[in-house]
Design a protein around this motif. Structure first.
Motif, PDB file in Angstrom:
ATOM      1  N   GLN A 137       9.289  -8.918  -1.146  1.00 30.80           N
ATOM      2  CA  GLN A 137      10.249  -7.820  -1.077  1.00 30.80           C
ATOM      3  C   GLN A 137      11.223  -8.002   0.082  1.00 30.80           C
ATOM      4  OE1 GLN A 137       8.103  -4.120  -1.173  1.00 30.80           O
ATOM      5  NE2 GLN A 137       7.271  -4.548  -3.196  1.00 30.80           N
ATOM      6  N   ARG A 138      12.317  -7.245   0.001  1.00 29.36           N
ATOM      7  CA  ARG A 138      13.363  -7.218   1.023  1.00 29.36           C
ATOM      8  C   ARG A 138      14.109  -8.542   1.116  1.00 29.36           C
ATOM      9  NH1 ARG A 138      12.261  -2.381   2.253  1.00 29.36           N
ATOM     10  NH2 ARG A 138      10.436  -1.552   3.266  1.00 29.36           N
ATOM     11  N   ARG A 139      14.198  -9.245  -0.020  1.00 26.03           N
ATOM     12  CA  ARG A 139      14.930 -10.511  -0.075  1.00 26.03           C
ATOM     13  C   ARG A 139      15.990 -10.501  -1.174  1.00 26.03           C
ATOM     14  NH1 ARG A 139       9.691 -14.487   0.166  1.00 26.03           N
ATOM     15  NH2 ARG A 139       8.816 -13.597   2.058  1.00 26.03           N
ATOM     16  N   GLY A 140      16.242  -9.327  -1.747  1.00 28.80           N
ATOM     17  CA  GLY A 140      17.241  -9.229  -2.807  1.00 28.80           C
ATOM     18  C   GLY A 140      16.717  -9.522  -4.198  1.00 28.80           C
ATOM     19  N   HIS A 141      15.414  -9.745  -4.331  1.00 27.57           N
ATOM     20  CA  HIS A 141      14.851 -10.080  -5.641  1.00 27.57           C
ATOM     21  C   HIS A 141      14.920  -8.920  -6.630  1.00 27.57           C
ATOM     22  CE1 HIS A 141      13.697 -13.862  -4.005  1.00 27.57           C
ATOM     23  NE2 HIS A 141      12.606 -13.449  -3.382  1.00 27.57           N
ATOM     24  N   GLY A 142      14.757  -7.684  -6.140  1.00 24.63           N
ATOM     25  CA  GLY A 142      14.816  -6.534  -7.039  1.00 24.63           C
ATOM     26  C   GLY A 142      16.185  -6.410  -7.686  1.00 24.63           C
ATOM     27  N   LYS A 143      17.222  -6.514  -6.885  1.00 28.15           N
ATOM     28  CA  LYS A 143      18.585  -6.427  -7.423  1.00 28.15           C
ATOM     29  C   LYS A 143      18.876  -7.594  -8.363  1.00 28.15           C
ATOM     30  CE  LYS A 143      23.444  -6.088  -6.180  1.00 28.15           C
ATOM     31  NZ  LYS A 143      24.414  -6.022  -5.087  1.00 28.15           N
ATOM     32  N   ALA A 164       0.832  -1.209   0.000  1.00 24.67           N
ATOM     33  CA  ALA A 164       0.000   0.000   0.000  1.00 24.67           C
ATOM     34  C   ALA A 164       0.866   1.259   0.000  1.00 24.67           C
ATOM     35  CB  ALA A 164      -0.932  -0.010   1.213  1.00 24.67           C
ATOM     36  N   GLU A 165       1.991   1.224   0.708  1.00 18.33           N
ATOM     37  CA  GLU A 165       2.881   2.386   0.763  1.00 18.33           C
ATOM     38  C   GLU A 165       3.521   2.687  -0.592  1.00 18.33           C
ATOM     39  OE1 GLU A 165       3.769  -0.418   3.007  1.00 18.33           O
ATOM     40  OE2 GLU A 165       2.092   0.335   4.166  1.00 18.33           O
ATOM     41  N   GLN A 166       3.643   1.678  -1.430  1.00 17.71           N
ATOM     42  CA  GLN A 166       4.294   1.852  -2.730  1.00 17.71           C
ATOM     43  C   GLN A 166       3.339   2.259  -3.846  1.00 17.71           C
ATOM     44  OE1 GLN A 166       5.980  -2.119  -2.697  1.00 17.71           O
ATOM     45  NE2 GLN A 166       8.020  -1.223  -2.729  1.00 17.71           N
ATOM     46  N   LEU A 167       2.055   2.225  -3.596  1.00 26.60           N
ATOM     47  CA  LEU A 167       1.084   2.542  -4.649  1.00 26.60           C
ATOM     48  C   LEU A 167       1.327   3.892  -5.323  1.00 26.60           C
ATOM     49  CD1 LEU A 167      -2.237   1.060  -3.237  1.00 26.60           C
ATOM     50  CD2 LEU A 167      -0.901   0.248  -5.196  1.00 26.60           C
ATOM     51  N   PRO A 168       1.753   4.944  -4.593  1.00 22.43           N
ATOM     52  CA  PRO A 168       2.030   6.206  -5.296  1.00 22.43           C
ATOM     53  C   PRO A 168       3.157   6.093  -6.334  1.00 22.43           C
ATOM     54  CG  PRO A 168       1.802   6.594  -2.949  1.00 22.43           C
ATOM     55  CD  PRO A 168       1.843   5.109  -3.144  1.00 22.43           C
ATOM     56  N   HIS A 169       4.049   5.122  -6.156  1.00 29.39           N
ATOM     57  CA  HIS A 169       5.156   4.930  -7.090  1.00 29.39           C
ATOM     58  C   HIS A 169       4.773   4.028  -8.271  1.00 29.39           C
ATOM     59  CE1 HIS A 169       7.399   6.739  -3.906  1.00 29.39           C
ATOM     60  NE2 HIS A 169       7.343   5.684  -3.127  1.00 29.39           N
ATOM     61  N   PHE A 170       3.682   3.305  -8.128  1.00 32.17           N
ATOM     62  CA  PHE A 170       3.229   2.354  -9.142  1.00 32.17           C
ATOM     63  C   PHE A 170       1.749   2.613  -9.447  1.00 32.17           C
ATOM     64  CE2 PHE A 170       6.829   0.329  -7.120  1.00 32.17           C
ATOM     65  CZ  PHE A 170       7.502  -0.249  -8.178  1.00 32.17           C
ATOM     66  N   PRO A 171       1.456   3.664 -10.207  1.00 34.82           N
ATOM     67  CA  PRO A 171       0.058   4.019 -10.436  1.00 34.82           C
ATOM     68  C   PRO A 171      -0.694   3.066 -11.368  1.00 34.82           C
ATOM     69  CG  PRO A 171       1.498   5.469 -11.675  1.00 34.82           C
ATOM     70  CD  PRO A 171       2.382   4.612 -10.817  1.00 34.82           C
ATOM     71  N   PHE A 172       0.034   2.194 -12.068  1.00 39.44           N
ATOM     72  CA  PHE A 172      -0.614   1.260 -12.991  1.00 39.44           C
ATOM     73  C   PHE A 172      -0.412  -0.168 -12.506  1.00 39.44           C
ATOM     74  CE2 PHE A 172       0.807   4.926 -15.529  1.00 39.44           C
ATOM     75  CZ  PHE A 172      -0.427   5.425 -15.874  1.00 39.44           C
ATOM     76  N   ARG A 228       9.893   7.452  -9.939  1.00 40.31           N
ATOM     77  CA  ARG A 228       9.340   8.632  -9.290  1.00 40.31           C
ATOM     78  C   ARG A 228      10.386   9.207  -8.326  1.00 40.31           C
ATOM     79  NH1 ARG A 228       5.131   8.829 -12.180  1.00 40.31           N
ATOM     80  NH2 ARG A 228       3.469   7.308 -12.058  1.00 40.31           N
ATOM     81  N   PRO A 229      10.490  10.539  -8.215  1.00 40.17           N
ATOM     82  CA  PRO A 229      11.493  11.133  -7.325  1.00 40.17           C
ATOM     83  C   PRO A 229      11.386  10.667  -5.869  1.00 40.17           C
ATOM     84  CG  PRO A 229      10.636  12.795  -8.806  1.00 40.17           C
ATOM     85  CD  PRO A 229       9.791  11.556  -9.021  1.00 40.17           C
ATOM     86  N   ALA A 230      10.190  10.391  -5.394  1.00 39.95           N
ATOM     87  CA  ALA A 230      10.018   9.977  -4.000  1.00 39.95           C
ATOM     88  C   ALA A 230      10.328   8.505  -3.758  1.00 39.95           C
ATOM     89  CB  ALA A 230       8.591  10.279  -3.541  1.00 39.95           C
ATOM     90  N   ASN A 231      10.597   7.756  -4.803  1.00 43.16           N
ATOM     91  CA  ASN A 231      10.877   6.329  -4.653  1.00 43.16           C
ATOM     92  C   ASN A 231      12.360   6.142  -4.327  1.00 43.16           C
ATOM     93  OD1 ASN A 231      11.070   3.557  -4.774  1.00 43.16           O
ATOM     94  ND2 ASN A 231       9.880   3.365  -6.667  1.00 43.16           N
ATOM     95  N   VAL A 232      12.690   6.355  -3.054  1.00 44.30           N
ATOM     96  CA  VAL A 232      14.095   6.318  -2.637  1.00 44.30           C
ATOM     97  C   VAL A 232      14.691   4.920  -2.724  1.00 44.30           C
ATOM     98  CG1 VAL A 232      13.957   8.400  -1.215  1.00 44.30           C
ATOM     99  CG2 VAL A 232      13.455   6.185  -0.196  1.00 44.30           C
ATOM    100  N   ALA A 233      13.886   3.883  -2.551  1.00 45.56           N
ATOM    101  CA  ALA A 233      14.402   2.517  -2.660  1.00 45.56           C
ATOM    102  C   ALA A 233      14.862   2.247  -4.090  1.00 45.56           C
ATOM    103  CB  ALA A 233      13.344   1.508  -2.231  1.00 45.56           C
ATOM    104  N   ALA A 234      14.050   2.643  -5.075  1.00 43.04           N
ATOM    105  CA  ALA A 234      14.440   2.454  -6.471  1.00 43.04           C
ATOM    106  C   ALA A 234      15.673   3.283  -6.788  1.00 43.04           C
ATOM    107  CB  ALA A 234      13.289   2.826  -7.405  1.00 43.04           C
TER     108      ALA A 234
END
Length: 143
Positions: free
Chosen positions: A82-88, A21-29, A111-117
């Protein structure tokens, strides 16, 4: 980590992937909307991301119609994985796939606010090449 084409057999499972839910602003689609758009955008190539036998994420690859440069248009890892290294790990596989096709650089936006990305892409060597209020574009040069 492995990448698979999105097909008749796995599209429905991909469509069920969700960010937190916290990531929805970064993923609008939603993934379903990306699948639909791919039917009208000929350069889009969809990838189901698997870790072991589990579907953990989804990505969209594309080409800029003007420059021919490769884009990682979208990357998401399901909230439960998430948080298991899958993104990298997924990014490294996507980079390998695009590098094997002979491109000179890969572009990705977030998105500028997506600090994790932002942190992930910078750690992988992507440098900022463009910024506006809605998006930061980063590039990775290939050899």
């Amino acid at each position: 980590m492995s990448l698979h084409e999105v097909t008749r057999d796995n599209w429905y499972a991909c469509a069920a992937l969700r960010v937190s839910a916290e990531q929805l602003p970064h993923f609008p689609f939603s993934v379903l909307e990306w699948i639909a758009e791919s039917k009208f955008e000929p350069s889009f190539r969809l990838r189901a991301i698997h870790a072991g036998g589990d579907l953990v994420g989804f990505a969209v690859l594309g080409k800029d119609p003007d420059t021919g440069e490769d884009w990682i248009v979208m990357l998401m890892i399901d909230a439960q994985h998430q948080r298991r290294g899958h993104g990298k790990a997924a990014m490294l596989r996507l980079i390998d796939e695009l590098a094997a096709q002979g491109g000179k650089r890969i572009l990705i936006g977030h998105r500028p606010a997506n600090v994790a990305a932002s942190a992930l892409y910078a750690a992988l060597g992507f440098v900022e090449v463009e910024r506006n209020d809605a998006e930061i574009v980063r590039a990775l040069g290939l050899r």
